[in-house]
Write an enzyme that holds these catalytic residues in place. Structure first.
Site, mmCIF file in Angstrom:
data_model
loop_
_atom_site.group_PDB
_atom_site.id
_atom_site.type_symbol
_atom_site.label_atom_id
_atom_site.label_comp_id
_atom_site.label_asym_id
_atom_site.label_seq_id
_atom_site.Cartn_x
_atom_site.Cartn_y
_atom_site.Cartn_z
ATOM 1 N N LYS A 280 0.839 -1.200 0.000
ATOM 2 C CA LYS A 280 0.000 0.000 0.000
ATOM 3 C C LYS A 280 0.874 1.250 0.000
ATOM 4 O O LYS A 280 2.002 1.209 0.499
ATOM 5 C CB LYS A 280 -0.864 0.026 1.280
ATOM 6 C CG LYS A 280 -2.012 -0.955 1.279
ATOM 7 C CD LYS A 280 -2.841 -0.805 2.546
ATOM 8 C CE LYS A 280 -3.983 -1.801 2.589
ATOM 9 N NZ LYS A 280 -4.995 -1.624 1.542
ATOM 10 N N ARG A 354 -10.397 -11.418 1.828
ATOM 11 C CA ARG A 354 -11.241 -12.499 1.295
ATOM 12 C C ARG A 354 -10.530 -13.841 1.369
ATOM 13 O O ARG A 354 -11.174 -14.885 1.467
ATOM 14 C CB ARG A 354 -11.677 -12.144 -0.133
ATOM 15 C CG ARG A 354 -10.543 -11.912 -1.079
ATOM 16 C CD ARG A 354 -10.966 -11.135 -2.337
ATOM 17 N NE ARG A 354 -10.996 -9.683 -2.106
ATOM 18 C CZ ARG A 354 -11.351 -8.798 -3.029
ATOM 19 N NH1 ARG A 354 -11.723 -9.183 -4.221
ATOM 20 N NH2 ARG A 354 -11.352 -7.503 -2.737
#
Ligand code: BES
Ligand code: MN
Ligand code: ZN
Length: 499
Positions: A280, A354
């Site tokens: 990120k 996920r």
């Protein structure tokens, strides 16, 4: 803080501080009128001096009112009577508590104007008052060497209700509100703790600690070895890039009958999300310590179940891991096999939530759930779509979706539903595996839910994306404890403790 309910004439309350509402412009609330009458117009005469006209955010402390038994009166601005709604009521409660908490009264009696019953019933108003008051008092200073706590914090709050026949309802609302507030505060604490302290092991320890509070709560922690035996290849691929071992926290609360199917809550417990190899950007990366807020809300909700001894079965599952770049970390293009047997091409290592959730969702099949709700700070796209006010809701079952929406409405912890249409599924196609872990451009929150839906086909399932609602940024940076209220309300309703 200690809360209690009482009935009686406001002017006859023997209390260090009586809190009354004032509507704008200088319109006394019913309780304030009673006190004004008892004091032979003292309030009216003070208000004529023009110190306060009743705007929201205003407060005025008055001393030595003749004809009353209280030491002080705190007037709180409520805005116009016509516009007095749930938000204004919460604001007034917040202002009252912050005044009391920073002042010198440790004990007060609250008598703010009630909402019209068409807007909100007495139970909800009292429960909200307790939750809002606790919210106002909440502080996170565990990591400060010299915490600047209020010198004489508010310790006891009595809520004045106007009719004896409402006392029982008020007491129930207080008990429910306190349990919810404690759950919220626990979830906030876990969220606010930095990643170096709140590791997967720390989360597991906190769950174990909660388990020791009640014989009805059984807590079991699965270690990486056990996860490997279960073939949780997706979850373990994320934790491979971290030096902290992953934990699968399993909390079984047995409050209902042995044969009633449990509500299963699954919370993302990613204790720090740097993105992995798909790292990120650095601005605001610190906020990725909040990536375990879904897990924290599940632990907070179980804490409320324990406090309330709810007659319902609930299973809380928190897959806990870090997501860091490392020589051993997932690489873009890697293919892993999930516990379900489905293979996943990891095109972006930052879509890790996920990956840990899908194995936890497969694992929960063994509990034969009545419903499954997962809670996760899953997508930045959800913040773009809904901002900070609504939690994103996606579900394969309309009745469950409606149940969740209505639970959120009942406690001001609202969700908003997004579609989970077939058409979006194609975005997850992979040339090399059963599916990709990202859905490309557009509908990021929906494609993330589509991914999860492939692991919950057998369940009545809903997904809550709390990427926007789990914490606040800026000067008020801090966890919100959402959606503990929503989940607890849903369980209260399912166990018929509220109508
Ligand atoms: N934890 C983040 C989601 C997130 C980002 C929550 C910002 C709140 C604020 C999640 O693991 C993530 O990184 N998601 C990616 C998915 C993308 C790579 C498909 C995202 O949202 O950018
Ligand atoms: Mn991520
Ligand atoms: Zn994440």
């Amino acid at each position: 803080m200690n809360y209690s309910a009482k009935t009686g004439d406001p002017s006859k309350q023997r209390t260090p501080c009586l809190v009354l509402g004032l509507f704008s412009r200088r319109k006394l609330s019913d309780a304030a009128k009673t006190v004004d009458k008892a004091s032979k117009g003292f309030l009216t005469s003070i208000l004529k001096k023009g110190d306060m006209d009743g705007e929201p955010g205003q407060a005025l402390m008055l001393y030595d009112l003749p004809g009353t038994l209280c030491e002080r009166v705190l007037l709180i601005g409520c805005g116009t009577q016509k516009e007095y709604n749930q938000n204004k009521h919460s604001e007034a409660v917040g202002k009252a508590i912050s005044e009391l908490n920073s002042g010198y009264t440790v004990d007060a009696t609250l008598c703010l104007p009630a909402l019209e019953s068409t807007q909100s019933d007495l139970y909800s108003q009292i429960r909200d008052t307790v939750i809002n008051s606790s919210e106002q008092i909440y502080r996170f200073d565990q990591c400060k060497s010299d915490p600047k706590a209020p010198k004489r914090p508010l310790k006891k709050l009595t809520l004045l209700v106007n009719d004896r026949k409402h006392l029982k309802t008020a007491q129930k609302a207080i008990a429910h509100g306190q349990a919810m507030a404690n759950g919220i505060s626990l979830a906030k604490d876990l969220g606010n703790l930095p990643g170096n302290i709140c590791t997967p092991s720390h989360l597991a320890d906190q769950a174990r600690r909660l388990g020791r509070k009640s014989p009805k709560l059984k807590v079991k922690i699965l270690e990486e070895k056990q996860m490997a035996a279960l073939k949780m290849g997706a979850l373990l691929s994320v934790s491979r890039g971290s030096r902290q071992p992953a934990k699968l926290i399993v909390m079984e609360y047995h409050g209902g009958t042995a044969k009633s199917k449990p509500v299963v809550l699954v919370g993302k417990g990613l204790t720090f999300d740097a993105g992995g190899i798909s790292i990120k950007p650095s601005p605001a990366m610190d906020e990725m310590k909040y990536d375990m807020c879904g897990g924290a809300s599940v632990i907070g909700t179980l804490s409320a179940c324990v406090d309330l001894e709810l007659p319902v079965n609930v299973v809380g599952i928190v897959p806990a891991s870090e997501n860091l770049p490392d020589g051993n970390a997932n690489k873009p293009g890697d293919i892993v096999t999930s516990m379900s047997g489905q293979t996943i091409e990891i095109l972006n290592t930052d879509a890790e939530g996920r990956l840990i959730l899908c194995d936890a969702l497969t694992y929960c099949e063994r509990f034969n759930p009545a419903i499954v709700i997962d809670v996760a700070t899953l997508t930045g796209a959800c913040v773009v779509a809904l901002g900070k006010h609504a939690t994103g809701l996606l579900s394969n079952n309309d009745a469950l979706a409606d149940e969740i929406l209505s639970a959120g409405d009942s406690c001001n912890d609202r969700a908003w539903r997004l579609p989970l249409w077939e058409e979006y599924q194609k975005q997850l196609d992979s040339n090399f595996a059963d599916m990709a872990n990202i859905g490309g451009k557009g509908g990021g929150t929906i494609t993330a839910a589509c991914f999860l839906s492939r692991f919950t086909k057998k369940q009545k399932w809903a997904h809550l994306d709390i990427a926007g609602s789990a914490w606040n940024s800026g000067t008020k940076k801090g966890a919100t404890g959402r959606p503990v209220s929503l989940l607890t309300h849903l369980l209260l309703k399912r166990s018929k403790q509220v109508s």
